[in-house]
Design an enzyme around this catalytic site. Structure first.
Site, PDB file in Angstrom:
ATOM      1  N   ASP A  29       7.505  24.692 -20.362  1.00 41.45           N
ATOM      2  CA  ASP A  29       6.704  24.060 -21.426  1.00 41.45           C
ATOM      3  C   ASP A  29       6.072  25.098 -22.305  1.00 41.45           C
ATOM      4  O   ASP A  29       5.774  24.838 -23.461  1.00 41.45           O
ATOM      5  CB  ASP A  29       5.463  23.299 -20.891  1.00 41.45           C
ATOM      6  CG  ASP A  29       5.762  22.375 -19.785  1.00 41.45           C
ATOM      7  OD1 ASP A  29       6.779  21.699 -19.880  1.00 41.45           O
ATOM      8  OD2 ASP A  29       4.957  22.341 -18.831  1.00 41.45           O
ATOM      9  N   HIS A  77       4.175  23.820 -16.683  1.00 42.52           N
ATOM     10  CA  HIS A  77       5.508  24.183 -16.182  1.00 42.52           C
ATOM     11  C   HIS A  77       5.923  25.444 -16.944  1.00 42.52           C
ATOM     12  O   HIS A  77       5.626  25.562 -18.138  1.00 42.52           O
ATOM     13  CB  HIS A  77       6.569  23.150 -16.554  1.00 42.52           C
ATOM     14  CG  HIS A  77       6.440  21.805 -15.934  1.00 42.52           C
ATOM     15  ND1 HIS A  77       5.734  20.788 -16.497  1.00 42.52           N
ATOM     16  CD2 HIS A  77       7.000  21.300 -14.808  1.00 42.52           C
ATOM     17  CE1 HIS A  77       5.842  19.705 -15.757  1.00 42.52           C
ATOM     18  NE2 HIS A  77       6.602  19.977 -14.718  1.00 42.52           N
TER      19      HIS A  77
HETATM   20  C1  XLS Z   1       6.941  13.840 -13.276  1.00 41.47           C
HETATM   21  C2  XLS Z   1       5.959  14.615 -12.558  1.00 41.47           C
HETATM   22  C3  XLS Z   1       5.732  15.998 -13.106  1.00 41.47           C
HETATM   23  C4  XLS Z   1       5.009  16.843 -12.088  1.00 41.47           C
HETATM   24  C5  XLS Z   1       5.105  18.305 -12.329  1.00 41.47           C
HETATM   25  O1  XLS Z   1       7.091  12.642 -13.136  1.00 41.47           O
HETATM   26  O2  XLS Z   1       4.773  13.895 -12.499  1.00 41.47           O
HETATM   27  O3  XLS Z   1       5.062  15.947 -14.310  1.00 41.47           O
HETATM   28  O4  XLS Z   1       3.666  16.491 -12.013  1.00 41.47           O
HETATM   29  O5  XLS Z   1       6.412  18.746 -12.354  1.00 41.47           O
END
Ligand code: XLS
Ligand code: NI
Ligand code: NI
Length: 437
Positions: free
Chosen positions: A103, A100
């Protein structure tokens, strides 16, 4: 305590190995159905869990011991963290990763500063990609963490939140393109609602569709050819998420004319939260032509939230691989470990154990699935169960040459249905078990 730098590369040692830092089943270059395990499985590490998961829960602060983290979250530290991450991925023989925007780089005081921070860190990602050959499976934007998204992003009641999210995804797409990303994922962090009294659902869903169309248009404009994915999740953080499950997402995509641009990214724990199994979700996506990528993890049947545990259940990985292979395997997608170590597993070495377990469980699942496909035993049993559709009245119905009147005439003449046969569920389960143990 050992840090990532102190641990050796994880190698394949075969099923008899007792080395906890070796693969027993994942042998990247081994061929299965004429394709390497590496290419079948397309493993990916999730930056957010692996590098940023703190172990915090609603009752306690973070527990993870991460010796490479400094006391402050600045760009220099963020760049260093990227190098550590690639060291980990190299040692794990991980061909892909996902991230992301937020992150990987800290937010600044303004959007312009935040974008600059991201650019600085992305330079290191690019260097490390070139150094190691590790690739970006998909990028995404965090449209849920900051309070500006308290009411959602694309589905917010506040137009400015939508605008900020648009600017953020624009940048995330540029960065994903810059890094040669093979996809881009939309997960509706807060795209849903808590209370229908204060919510205009129709307007919110129209906005979500407009947002995705803007992303598709911008991708075309900048020449981003990666695959867009929509990741369903029924609840958490909101009570009613608009991307509830694959069926709801596919309906949304078709209703708003997005079906040619977006496929599904299916996560096991999200499937179970929706009251489905992951193989149900994969089968549904596959048969509708929407199977894109997989967020590989698992939930805990005794806990009602998204625990994002590493997948170790061999039945589950076998079913996933069988379904995936039935629909031709991955093209742009992969098995992304959207999974985190437990907050009690706080040493860096636990990241190795966790990924080894997941990779081995999928490698073994792949081999079992290939065996099941090779004999064709299971497929033959299913085909026999549907044999009444292969000729006679069944074949005619499928061809479309029958209607209610002709079918009534057929049944009046026949009197009643032929005797039906047992579903033999227990036999099917035993047959599968024969391949598993
Ligand atoms: C959260 C989601 C997230 C997505 C990406 O529950 O799994 O991690 O995979 O934003
Ligand atoms: Ni996910
Ligand atoms: Ni999840």
């Amino acid at each position: 305590m050992k840090s990532i730098q102190d641990i050796c590369r994880v190698e394949y040692e075969g099923p008899e190995s007792r080395n906890p830092l070796a693969f027993r089943h994942y042998n990247p270059s081994e061929l299965v159905e004429g394709k390497s395990m590496r290419d079948h499985l397309r493993f990916s590490a999730a930056y957010w869990h692996t590098m940023r998961g703190s172990g915090a829960d609603p009752f306690g602060v973070g527990t993870m011991k991460r010796p490479w983290e400094g006391p402050v979250d600045n760009v220099e530290n963020a760049c260093n963290r990227v190098r550590i991450f690639f060291d980990f991925c190299e040692k794990m023989q991980m061909p892909f990763y996902c991230f992301h925007d937020r992150d990987v780089a800290p937010e600044g005081d303004s959007l312009a500063q935040t974008n600059k921070n991201l650019d600085d860190v992305v330079k290191v990602f690019k260097e490390e990609q070139e150094r190691t050959g590790i690739k970006l499976l998909w990028g995404t934007a965090n449209l849920f963490g900051n309070p500006r998204f308290v009411h959602g992003a694309a589905t917010s009641c506040h137009a400015d939140s939508f605008a900020y999210a648009a600017a953020q995804v624009k940048k995330a797409l540029e960065v994903t393109l810059e890094l040669g990303g093979q996809g881009y994922t939309f997960w509706g962090g807060r795209e849903g609602y808590m209370c229908l009294w204060n919510t205009d659902m129709k307007r919110e869903m129209d906005h979500l569709a407009a947002f995705m169309h803007m992303a598709v248009d911008y991708a075309k404009e900048i020449g981003f050819k990666g695959q867009f994915y929509f990741e369903p999740k029924p609840k958490e953080p909101t009570k009613h998420q608009y991307d509830f499950d694959t069926a709801a997402c596919v309906n949304f995509l078709r209703a708003y004319g997005l079906q040619d641009y977006v496929k599904m990214n299916i996560e096991t724990n999200h499937a179970t939260l929706a009251g489905h199994s992951v193989e149900h979700e994969l089968e549904y996506a596959g048969m509708q032509g929407f199977l894109g990528s997989i967020d590989a993890n698992s939930g805990d049947m005794l806990l009602g939230w998204d625990t994002d545990q590493f997948p170790t259940d061999i039945y589950m990985t076998t079913k996933i691989m069988l379904t995936l292979m039935k629909y031709g395997g991955f093209t742009t997608g992969g098995l992304n470990f959207d999974a985190k170590v437990r907050r009690e597993s706080f040493e860096p070495i636990d990241l190795f154990y966790a990924h080894i377990g997941g990779m081995d469980a999928f490698a073994k699942g792949l081999k079992i699935a290939a065996e099941i496909r090779k004999t064709g035993e299971l497929a033959d049993m299913v085909a026999k169960r549907y044999a009444s559709w292969d000729s006679g009245i069944g074949a005619e119905i499928e061809k479309g040459t029958q209607n209610f009147k002709t079918l009534e005439a057929y049944m009046l003449a026949k009197g009643d249905v032929d005797e039906t046969q047992s579903g033999n569920q227990e036999l099917y389960e035993n047959v599968v078990n024969r391949y598993i143990f």
